[in-house]
Design a protein around this motif. Structure first.
Motif, short mmCIF file in Angstrom:
data_model
loop_
_atom_site.label_atom_id
_atom_site.label_comp_id
_atom_site.label_asym_id
_atom_site.label_seq_id
_atom_site.Cartn_x
_atom_site.Cartn_y
_atom_site.Cartn_z
N ILE A 91 0.83 -1.21 0.00
CA ILE A 91 0.00 0.00 0.00
C ILE A 91 0.87 1.25 0.00
N GLU A 155 -7.42 3.13 2.26
CA GLU A 155 -8.56 2.23 2.25
C GLU A 155 -8.24 1.06 3.19
N GLU A 158 -8.54 -2.67 2.03
CA GLU A 158 -7.46 -3.10 1.14
C GLU A 158 -6.23 -3.50 1.94
N LYS A 161 -6.95 -6.96 3.66
CA LYS A 161 -6.88 -8.08 2.72
C LYS A 161 -5.44 -8.36 2.30
N ASN A 162 -4.66 -7.31 2.07
CA ASN A 162 -3.25 -7.49 1.72
C ASN A 162 -2.51 -8.30 2.78
#
Length: 247
Positions: A91, A155, A158, A161-162
């Motif tokens: 990210i 976010e 995101e 989940k990463n």
């Protein structure tokens, strides 16, 4: 085999770990419980964990594996730490560091805490990351958030989940005999290496200089063995670490 990642989001929970302890049988492995706020968040040794909106607060679990040894499960806190850093780098590519056994640091300040617990036949991983929250002035010298480091907003789904995706990959790598490679990567981001620390475990405490994390996931510390000043390496699998401040 990597599984799809399902997020179950709550506005408020007592603790995402506690929720999964009570309800893990209703969820699949790697399903993620997320909360905007926790009323009774916990850190290691049952310490309270301050939570606020804008953080990534989540938990998921790993089932026991038939072919894993107890030594493999002892490596899970390190794998969770590395997965968190890998996920964050996907990210925002910053200089994150892993502080043995359960913290992520950025700019010498705490960014993230990790809590690992076992219940029944599952290992619950709880993670709290300062993402979009602004920390109070009382913590400005101790903690940091992503948004305070970069002036950006992120976010959170995101990021979550990463991290869980990277955790799955690292567990597969561990199963496939790649622990040495994982450990090398962890030691490259070892926040405590070469720092003078005090380590407390039980009623004992030792002082010394940190070296590597060894193949068993233990932290190695150079300590004076006796009054003659003989230096030895001692390894610790548990303990609370405090950095010594040099004036």
């Amino acid at each position: 085999m990597k599984k799809n990642i399902n997020l179950y989001k709550f506005n408020e929970l007592d603790s995402t770990n506690d929720y999964l302890e009570r309800n893990h049988k209703n969820y699949e492995e790697f399903d993620v419980i997320c909360a905007k706020n926790q009323t009774h968040g916990r850190a290691r040794r049952r310490n309270d964990w301050i939570s606020m909106e804008g953080m990534a607060i989540f938990s998921f679990f790993l089932k026991e594996r038939e072919n894993w040894k107890i030594e493999d499960y002892l490596k899970l806190p390190l794998i969770a730490g590395l997965a968190t850093i890998r996920g964050l780098k996907g990210i925002e590519n910053l200089e994150y560091k892993f502080k043995w056994t359960n913290d992520i640091y950025l700019e010498n300040k705490k960014l993230c805490g990790i809590l690992m617990e076992k219940i029944d036949d599952v290992y619950i991983v709880g993670i709290g990351i300062n993402v979009n929250n602004i920390l109070p002035g009382t913590l400005k010298n101790k903690a940091i958030s992503l948004t305070q480091a970069t002036n950006k907003k992120y976010e959170i789904d995101e990021i979550v989940k990463n991290i869980v995706f990277e955790f799955q990959i690292l567990c597969e790598n561990l199963e496939n005999g790649l622990w040495e490679d994982i450990l090398t990567e962890i030691n490259e981001i070892n926040y405590l290496k070469n720092k003078e620390i005090e380590l407390k475990f039980g009623n004992e405490a030792v002082s010394g200089v940190v070296r590597d994390i060894n193949e068993n996931g233990e932290i190695e510390v150079l300590v004076k063995q006796d009054e003659n000043g003989k230096i030895v390496i001692r390894s610790f699998s548990i303990g609370e670490v405090f950095e010594k401040i040099i004036f």
